[in-house]
Design a protein around this motif. Structure first.
Motif, short mmCIF file in Angstrom:
data_model
loop_
_atom_site.label_atom_id
_atom_site.label_comp_id
_atom_site.label_asym_id
_atom_site.label_seq_id
_atom_site.Cartn_x
_atom_site.Cartn_y
_atom_site.Cartn_z
N GLN A 149 -4.64 -4.00 2.19
CA GLN A 149 -4.54 -3.59 0.79
C GLN A 149 -3.99 -4.70 -0.10
OE1 GLN A 149 -5.36 -0.81 -1.18
NE2 GLN A 149 -6.70 -0.50 0.59
N PHE A 170 -2.96 -0.71 6.91
CA PHE A 170 -2.96 -0.43 5.47
C PHE A 170 -2.37 -1.56 4.62
CE2 PHE A 170 -1.20 1.41 1.55
CZ PHE A 170 -2.36 1.98 1.03
N GLU A 185 3.61 7.14 0.94
CA GLU A 185 2.98 8.46 0.88
C GLU A 185 2.03 8.65 2.06
OE1 GLU A 185 2.12 12.18 -0.03
OE2 GLU A 185 3.70 10.96 -0.94
N ARG A 186 1.31 7.61 2.40
CA ARG A 186 0.38 7.67 3.53
C ARG A 186 1.11 7.98 4.84
NH1 ARG A 186 -4.69 5.02 4.65
NH2 ARG A 186 -4.91 4.42 6.85
N ALA A 199 2.95 -1.21 -5.92
CA ALA A 199 1.85 -0.24 -5.87
C ALA A 199 1.42 0.02 -4.43
CB ALA A 199 0.67 -0.76 -6.70
N VAL A 200 1.29 -1.04 -3.65
CA VAL A 200 0.83 -0.88 -2.26
C VAL A 200 1.88 -0.16 -1.42
CG1 VAL A 200 0.24 -2.13 -0.14
CG2 VAL A 200 -0.76 -2.83 -2.32
N GLU A 255 4.23 1.89 -2.42
CA GLU A 255 4.33 3.29 -2.84
C GLU A 255 3.24 4.11 -2.15
OE1 GLU A 255 5.00 5.92 -6.89
OE2 GLU A 255 4.15 3.91 -7.04
N GLU A 256 2.03 3.59 -2.14
CA GLU A 256 0.92 4.29 -1.45
C GLU A 256 1.16 4.33 0.05
OE1 GLU A 256 -2.99 2.92 -2.52
OE2 GLU A 256 -2.36 2.48 -4.57
N ALA A 257 1.71 3.25 0.59
CA ALA A 257 1.96 3.21 2.03
C ALA A 257 2.98 4.27 2.43
CB ALA A 257 2.47 1.82 2.44
N THR A 277 2.28 -5.76 -7.56
CA THR A 277 1.28 -5.50 -6.52
C THR A 277 1.92 -4.91 -5.28
OG1 THR A 277 -0.03 -7.36 -7.36
CG2 THR A 277 -0.60 -6.53 -5.18
N ARG A 310 -6.07 -6.66 -3.11
CA ARG A 310 -5.57 -6.72 -4.48
C ARG A 310 -5.15 -8.13 -4.90
NH1 ARG A 310 -2.67 -0.78 -5.08
NH2 ARG A 310 -3.83 0.18 -3.37
#
Length: 455
Positions: A400, A396, A447-448, A440-441, A443-445, A437, A404
């Protein structure tokens, strides 16, 4: 029929069978300043400076090219065996002027691994010339020092060493300066004492009169920008002096402005006998490195009949040396090193809000050299296991970030980290893009990974 991009090219440290479609290969075709562009027209901020090496950025190609072309017209090649040539003489003088202390003798090589090889061989022969038989080296766990067999033996990354064992005897590895996973109640002074006791006991167990060299980076790269605690290098220097061991500062990454000084040894007052350098010596515009030695180390080899029995065809190549000279000229003229010191606090301030993310446990480093350690549990500092690291970093975070437009390094030699080492010309615009950048990545990581854990 035209050949595909991977029909003949063998990439470094790459799973060559991992490309389902060879057209997925990113082919970088041009660079400018802090930015790269690929063959599909996509633009990226290179927050890794190539591989910790394009210190002045990608915008000086014309000046560098002119220096290389002028040297090719004058003298395209000459060896440094018995003979010499002007550019090697001039570059050695420049290195003596910027190196710390009395380090004023330059032995040229083609890159960082060769510099480390040269350092170990020189340390062995130095002691031999003084009537001692010393051959052992001491490095640190997880530290990376290169891939040639001797340098790999000193490297403390198990997964890199294992495929090529047995390696060169005898290398011992001591604790590195990663404080994040030490007991929380431990003071900095206590941590320093622990590290120095570990080093001293290792020297004693090895047999002090058999140890030729201790080699350490000012800030250890592999594992994620480990900085030294107060008093650490002062103690390392004292132990080396007590036992007659040469101290080598591996500055292949830390040198030439990365930490806000010409050499990281200045920042941390290391006072080494040897410095290994490459990468930033030419800002990667040419393949050149140097082992820089003190006058004391040179002394046994300056006697009639004495010789350091080492050399290589391309060591101090005239064109490479001309490019390195131009690089140093540019760094002085454009105040590259001073600029790092002036903007260091601003860079770190841009990164510090990332510590608010649940997945980010630690931010460490200095100058233009930082790492963010990623954790599963911020309170306990629990890390991710091997399978989770693979999913997190390679599955990921890395793709990602690239998607980006940000190039940095997601690595798990040691604990999982994201490493940042932008060109030394980066400024507020680049700092903001890196931080936003990454934020954002990551934060998503986070949660994932929480969803994966709950599944």
């Amino acid at each position: 029929m035209d050949a595909g991009p991977l029909d003949h090219l063998w990439l470094h440290f790459t799973e060559m069978g991992g490309y389902e479609d060879p057209a997925d290969l990113q082919v970088i075709v041009r660079g400018d300043g802090c930015y790269l562009e690929d063959s599909k027209g996509r633009r990226y901020l290179d927050a890794l400076a190539g591989l910790f090496c394009v210190n002045i950025g990608y915008g000086y190609g014309e000046e560098m090219g002119d220096a290389a072309a002028a040297q090719m017209r004058e003298l395209p090649f000459a060896i440094n065996w018995t003979f010499a040539h002007p550019r090697a003489i001039e570059l050695a003088g420049e290195l003596a002027s910027v190196a710390p202390g009395d380090l004023n003798r330059a032995f040229f090589v083609s890159g960082g691994s060769e510099a480390v090889e040269a350092a170990w061989k020189l340390a062995r022969q130095y002691h031999s010339a003084r009537g001692e038989r010393r051959w052992k080296a001491i490095g640190r766990r997880v530290a990376y020092h290169g891939t040639t067999l001797g340098a790999l033996s000193i490297t403390g990354c198990t997964e890199l060493r294992t495929p090529f064992e047995p390696l060169v005897p005898d290398v011992l590895h001591v604790a590195n300066t990663n404080r994040y996973h030490r007991p929380r109640e431990e003071t900095e002074q206590e941590f320093t004492a622990f590290l120095l006791d570990d080093l001293e006991q290792t020297i004693v167990q090895a047999g002090p009169d058999t140890v030729a060299m201790v080699i350490m980076e000012p800030v250890q790269n592999s594992g994620g920008a480990y900085t030294p605690p107060a008093g650490y290098f002062e103690g390392v220097r004292a132990l080396c002096d007590e036992h007659g061991i040469l101290l080598c500062a591996d500055e292949v990454i830390c040198g030439f402005g990365r930490l806000g000084h010409w050499f990281g040894s200045e920042r941390f007052d290391i006072r080494p006998d040897l410095i290994t350098s490459a990468k930033g010596l030419s800002s990667a515009y040419a393949s050149i490195g140097a082992l820089i030695a003190s006058e004391r180390v040179m002394e046994p080899f300056a006697k009639p009949g004495a010789m350091y029995s080492h050399g290589m065809t391309f060591g101090g190549h005239p064109v490479q040396a001309a490019v390195a000279l131009k690089n140093i000229e540019i760094m002085r003229r454009d105040r590259i090193v001073e600029g790092v010191r002036e903007r260091e606090a601003e860079f770190r301030a841009a990164l510090e809000p990332l510590l608010d993310l649940p997945i980010v446990g630690d931010l460490r480093g200095c100058g233009y050299f930082y790492a963010l350690e990623l954790v599963k549990d911020k309170e306990t500092r629990e890390s991710f296991d091997e399978a989770e690291c693979d999913e997190l970093l390679r599955g990921f975070v890395s793709p990602q970030l690239f998607e980006r437009g940000l190039i940095c390094r997601a690595d798990d030699r040691g604990d999982p980290v994201v490493q940042l080492s932008p060109p030394l010309v980066a400024g507020p615009e680049e700092f903001e893009f890196i931080a936003s950048t990454l934020g954002a990545v990551l934060e998503e990581a986070g949660e994932r990974m929480r969803l994966v854990a709950r599944a």
